[in-house]
Design a protein around this motif. Structure first.
Motif, short mmCIF file in Angstrom:
data_model
loop_
_atom_site.label_atom_id
_atom_site.label_comp_id
_atom_site.label_asym_id
_atom_site.label_seq_id
_atom_site.Cartn_x
_atom_site.Cartn_y
_atom_site.Cartn_z
N PHE A 1 -8.98 40.03 36.97
CA PHE A 1 -9.89 41.29 37.18
C PHE A 1 -10.42 41.47 38.44
O PHE A 1 -10.65 42.72 39.15
CB PHE A 1 -10.87 40.11 35.62
N ASN A 2 -10.28 40.47 39.27
CA ASN A 2 -11.03 40.63 40.68
C ASN A 2 -9.29 40.47 41.39
O ASN A 2 -10.28 41.79 41.93
CB ASN A 2 -11.78 39.25 41.35
N ALA A 3 -8.47 41.01 40.91
CA ALA A 3 -7.39 40.93 41.57
C ALA A 3 -7.07 42.82 41.90
O ALA A 3 -7.10 43.67 42.16
CB ALA A 3 -6.13 39.91 41.09
N ILE A 4 -7.87 43.48 40.28
CA ILE A 4 -7.89 44.65 40.04
C ILE A 4 -9.12 45.23 41.17
O ILE A 4 -8.49 45.70 41.67
CB ILE A 4 -8.02 44.97 39.30
N GLU A 5 -9.96 44.81 41.10
CA GLU A 5 -11.27 45.21 41.97
C GLU A 5 -10.65 45.31 43.19
O GLU A 5 -11.30 46.16 44.06
CB GLU A 5 -12.72 44.82 41.35
N ASN A 6 -9.74 43.99 43.80
CA ASN A 6 -10.20 43.88 45.25
C ASN A 6 -8.56 44.39 45.99
O ASN A 6 -8.05 44.86 46.38
CB ASN A 6 -9.96 43.08 45.59
N ALA A 7 -7.95 45.43 44.74
CA ALA A 7 -6.36 45.38 45.02
C ALA A 7 -6.37 46.97 46.13
O ALA A 7 -7.36 47.81 46.08
CB ALA A 7 -6.25 45.97 43.75
N LYS A 8 -5.76 47.54 46.79
CA LYS A 8 -5.25 47.67 48.22
C LYS A 8 -4.81 49.39 47.40
O LYS A 8 -4.89 50.04 48.15
CB LYS A 8 -3.90 47.66 48.64
N LYS A 9 -4.62 49.32 45.84
CA LYS A 9 -4.26 50.58 45.49
C LYS A 9 -5.46 51.02 44.13
O LYS A 9 -5.07 50.43 43.68
CB LYS A 9 -2.81 50.78 45.07
N PRO A 10 -5.61 52.38 43.95
CA PRO A 10 -6.81 52.62 43.35
C PRO A 10 -5.57 52.49 41.53
O PRO A 10 -4.76 52.84 41.78
CB PRO A 10 -6.91 53.99 43.07
N PHE A 11 -6.64 51.69 40.63
CA PHE A 11 -6.43 51.97 39.75
C PHE A 11 -7.43 52.37 38.45
O PHE A 11 -8.62 52.25 38.72
CB PHE A 11 -6.66 50.33 38.75
N ILE A 12 -6.57 52.91 36.98
CA ILE A 12 -7.21 54.24 36.69
C ILE A 12 -6.77 53.19 35.81
O ILE A 12 -5.68 53.38 34.39
CB ILE A 12 -7.54 55.27 37.28
N ALA A 13 -7.96 53.24 33.86
CA ALA A 13 -7.43 52.86 33.38
C ALA A 13 -7.43 53.79 32.52
O ALA A 13 -8.57 54.41 32.31
CB ALA A 13 -9.23 52.18 32.92
N ALA A 14 -6.39 53.86 31.70
CA ALA A 14 -6.37 55.15 30.62
C ALA A 14 -6.89 54.78 29.12
O ALA A 14 -5.53 53.80 28.96
CB ALA A 14 -5.29 55.65 30.57
N ILE A 15 -8.13 55.05 28.59
CA ILE A 15 -8.76 54.12 27.17
C ILE A 15 -8.55 54.66 26.20
O ILE A 15 -9.17 56.07 26.13
CB ILE A 15 -10.26 53.96 27.51
N ASN A 16 -7.29 54.84 25.54
CA ASN A 16 -6.57 55.05 24.57
C ASN A 16 -6.88 54.97 23.37
O ASN A 16 -6.74 55.96 22.15
CB ASN A 16 -4.92 55.26 24.41
N GLY A 17 -8.52 53.97 23.27
CA GLY A 17 -8.50 53.40 21.70
C GLY A 17 -9.72 53.03 21.84
O GLY A 17 -10.39 52.45 23.26
N PHE A 18 -10.03 51.70 21.18
CA PHE A 18 -10.94 50.34 21.23
C PHE A 18 -10.82 49.97 22.97
O PHE A 18 -9.72 49.82 23.33
CB PHE A 18 -10.59 49.73 20.20
N ALA A 19 -11.75 49.61 23.47
CA ALA A 19 -12.14 49.35 24.65
C ALA A 19 -13.23 47.93 24.75
O ALA A 19 -14.46 48.35 24.02
CB ALA A 19 -12.49 49.86 26.00
#
Ligand code: CAA
Length: 258
Positions: free
Chosen positions: A91-109
């Motif tokens: 979770f922190n690794a994604i937030e602190n990543a050097k590249k942008p991450f997008i969540a494509a929320i296709n159903g229940f999150a």
């Protein structure tokens, strides 16, 4: 990457990650988290990758949370360790990543699924998606950053309402309160996320990384540690045992407050 629970592919400088446990509504078990950690490292260390899109397999769920069956007999210490490792590796690794991450929320999150989406930098949701943090109905609190990131994204009042009622909201409600950036038909979720990254790909990579780092720096606080400690303490309660037993046996729970 040694994927068993993920499907990964790099196309036109975007790493697409699909969480592939459709029968368990893509719940995050330890193996999936380990594979996600590997994929995040791959994205950070591969110049060809300019951004990442995470989605869930099937039409029903993005991710329905941490895998409840896996932690049903955990002690407090094990619960705390689960949260600590989850933060560090994913979770922190994604937030602190050097590249942008997008969540494509296709159903229940839900639960850890919404927490995964909130760790990403941008969220695109299908019209049919439902988003929520239902942990208190299991005798738990969110343990993968949900109490912190939901508050950051939507403010204290709405975050508290969502967390203590455990009620999910629709994608349109989520857009209204700033929890998701866009709501689109389910078939367009990946296309919309790709369109956003196609803009980012035209921008200066080092400046994009610096911008992500600067924005994230504004959000760091001690709340994550408080959440991790309290998440662990919840595992020691009778209510947690009751909540999980009720989920596994598909019956309503009866909480005694102890
Ligand atoms: N963990 C493990 N298995 C899960 C799961 C989860 N989080 N969510 C769903 N599943 C499994 C179900 O047990 C079921 O498996 P079986 O077919 O073997 O019985 C299968 O996925 C399909 O689920 P349902 O039959 O429940 O589907 P439904 O359409 O009736 O309900 C749902 C869908 C409302 C999403 C429901 O599955 C649900 O409430 N899931 C749990 C959501 C939840 O509480 N998430 C929070 C988890 S705790 C957490 O995330 C902690 C943290 O912060 C770190």
């Amino acid at each position: 990457m040694t994927d068993q629970n993920l499907i990964t592919a790099v196309r036109e400088n975007i790493l697409y990650i699909t969480i592939n446990r459709e029968k368990a509504l893509n719940a995050l078990n330890k193996a999936t988290l380990a594979e996600l950690a590997e994929a995040i490292t791959f994205a950070n260390t591969t110049d060809e990758v300019r951004g990442v899109i995470i989605t869930g397999s099937g039409e029903k769920a993005f991710v329905a949370g941490a895998d409840i069956k896996e932690f049903s007999d955990y002690t407090g210490a094990q619960g705390e360790e689960l949260a600590r490792k989850g933060h560090e590796l994913v979770f922190n690794a994604i937030e602190n990543a050097k590249k942008p991450f997008i969540a494509a929320i296709n159903g229940f999150a839900l639960g850890g699924g919404l927490e995964l989406a909130m760790a990403c930098h941008i969220r695109v949701a299908a019209e049919s998606a439902k988003l929520g943090l239902p942990e208190v109905s299991l005798g738990l609190i969110p343990g993968y950053g949900g109490t912190q990131r939901l508050t950051q994204l939507v403010g204290k009042g709405k975050a508290i309402e969502m967390i203590i009622t455990a009620n999910p909201i629709t994608a349109h409600e989520a857009e209204k309160i700033g929890l998701v950036n866009y709501v689109v038909p389910q078939s367009d979720v990946i296309a919309k996320a790709t369109e956003i990254l196609n803009f980012v790909k035209k921008r200066a990579p080092l400046a994009v990384s610096a911008a992500l780092k600067a924005v994230v720096a504004s959000l760091n606080n001690e709340g994550y540690q408080v959440e991790t400690t309290l998440f662990g303490e919840c595992f020691e309660t009778e209510d947690f045992k009751e909540g999980v037993a009720a989920f596994v046996n598909k019956r309503p729970s009866v909480f005694l407050g102890k």
